[in-house]
Design an enzyme around this catalytic site. Sequence first.
Site, PDB file in Angstrom:
ATOM      1  N   LYS A  58       0.836  -1.204   0.000  1.00 28.22           N
ATOM      2  CA  LYS A  58       0.000   0.000   0.000  1.00 28.22           C
ATOM      3  C   LYS A  58       0.873   1.258   0.000  1.00 28.22           C
ATOM      4  O   LYS A  58       0.638   2.191  -0.773  1.00 28.22           O
ATOM      5  CB  LYS A  58      -0.932  -0.006   1.224  1.00 28.22           C
ATOM      6  CG  LYS A  58      -2.069  -1.012   1.100  1.00 28.22           C
ATOM      7  CD  LYS A  58      -2.829  -1.214   2.404  1.00 28.22           C
ATOM      8  CE  LYS A  58      -3.866  -2.323   2.227  1.00 28.22           C
ATOM      9  NZ  LYS A  58      -4.539  -2.719   3.470  1.00 28.22           N
ATOM     10  N   GLN A 102      -4.600  -1.382   9.717  1.00 21.03           N
ATOM     11  CA  GLN A 102      -4.585  -2.707   9.105  1.00 21.03           C
ATOM     12  C   GLN A 102      -5.169  -3.763  10.044  1.00 21.03           C
ATOM     13  O   GLN A 102      -4.755  -3.890  11.202  1.00 21.03           O
ATOM     14  CB  GLN A 102      -3.134  -3.057   8.721  1.00 21.03           C
ATOM     15  CG  GLN A 102      -2.963  -4.373   7.990  1.00 21.03           C
ATOM     16  CD  GLN A 102      -3.527  -4.374   6.567  1.00 21.03           C
ATOM     17  OE1 GLN A 102      -3.677  -3.318   5.946  1.00 21.03           O
ATOM     18  NE2 GLN A 102      -3.839  -5.539   6.053  1.00 21.03           N
ATOM     19  N   ASP A 125     -11.093   3.064   4.125  1.00 17.28           N
ATOM     20  CA  ASP A 125     -11.529   1.657   4.089  1.00 17.28           C
ATOM     21  C   ASP A 125     -13.044   1.562   3.891  1.00 17.28           C
ATOM     22  O   ASP A 125     -13.555   0.499   3.536  1.00 17.28           O
ATOM     23  CB  ASP A 125     -11.199   0.979   5.431  1.00 17.28           C
ATOM     24  CG  ASP A 125      -9.922   0.164   5.393  1.00 17.28           C
ATOM     25  OD1 ASP A 125      -9.580  -0.341   4.317  1.00 17.28           O
ATOM     26  OD2 ASP A 125      -9.282   0.034   6.459  1.00 17.28           O
TER      27      ASP A 125
END
Length: 297
Positions: A58, A102, A125
């Site tokens: 990422k 995460q 997200d």
Amino acid sequence: MSAKISAKIIDGKAIAADLRAAVKAETQLLTAAHDIVPGLAVVLLGDDPASRSYVTSKSRAVLEVGMRPFDHHLPADVNEAELLALVQKLNADPAVHGILVQAPLPPQISTNRIVASIDPAKDVDGFHPLNAGRLVSGLPALAPCTPIACIKLIKTVRTSLAGCDALMVGRSHIVGNPLAQLLLKENATVTIAHTRTRDLPAYCRRAEILCVAIGHAEFIRGDWIKPGATVIDIGINRVDAGGKSRIVGDVNFAEALNVAGAVTPVPGGVGPMTIACLLVNTLRAACMQAGLPAPEI
Ligand code: GUN
């Protein structure tokens, strides 16, 4: 005699490369016109190798499109108050436009409390309850990256989803639920199947668009697939065969190739597109926070 391979393989890697190039071009325009460099904060707890590898990918992707990464690595035994304090700091930092913590998180931390503490405007997200609610209510929302990726992949092989029978196998809040909402937004006729569904093969055989996110290796068989269907395989399962480990999806790919109209491979299908869509969400978040319209990509 074995059946002839008929399906188009949807090349997620190539489609993701095109999308990243488009994000890079839009990011350059935003920076040149408004002096804004979109910033993405990625928070990793502990040293799980898979999470570490995702986070590295990422951050690399962020840099490549001209955005600014803010990487935070905390020990696995960090307490919830410390993590909440970091999220508050990132919420208040104007250089940070997107925040991603995460998952999975260690057991002493409530994932729900952490997700709810992220500023919904920075929730790239799309997991915050406010964004989930806005999506269901048909309001503009940051939607989760994997479902966005799936819709973009389907659109590479179908000009319109309107009226199509779409089956979502799996009902998670990260993939199944939001993808069903996005399919509905495209005017598909959407069914959600899950572990308690009776006669799953019969539901699959009706589906012109079959999306699967259940985490069971090669669970969906070729003879469950409607001829010509678009099959989107969201599974990532590690299997050991002959002492070697490999990654497979939730769909039996070799069998699907003989029946489907188009199918995503694993790896190389949904996975690379998910990271590209995280960049799209970060760009959108940066534009929205500046009161600018988000580019159509
Ligand atoms: N862990 C695995 N996939 C994801 C994701 O899309 N977002 C976050 N925050 N954690 C993950």
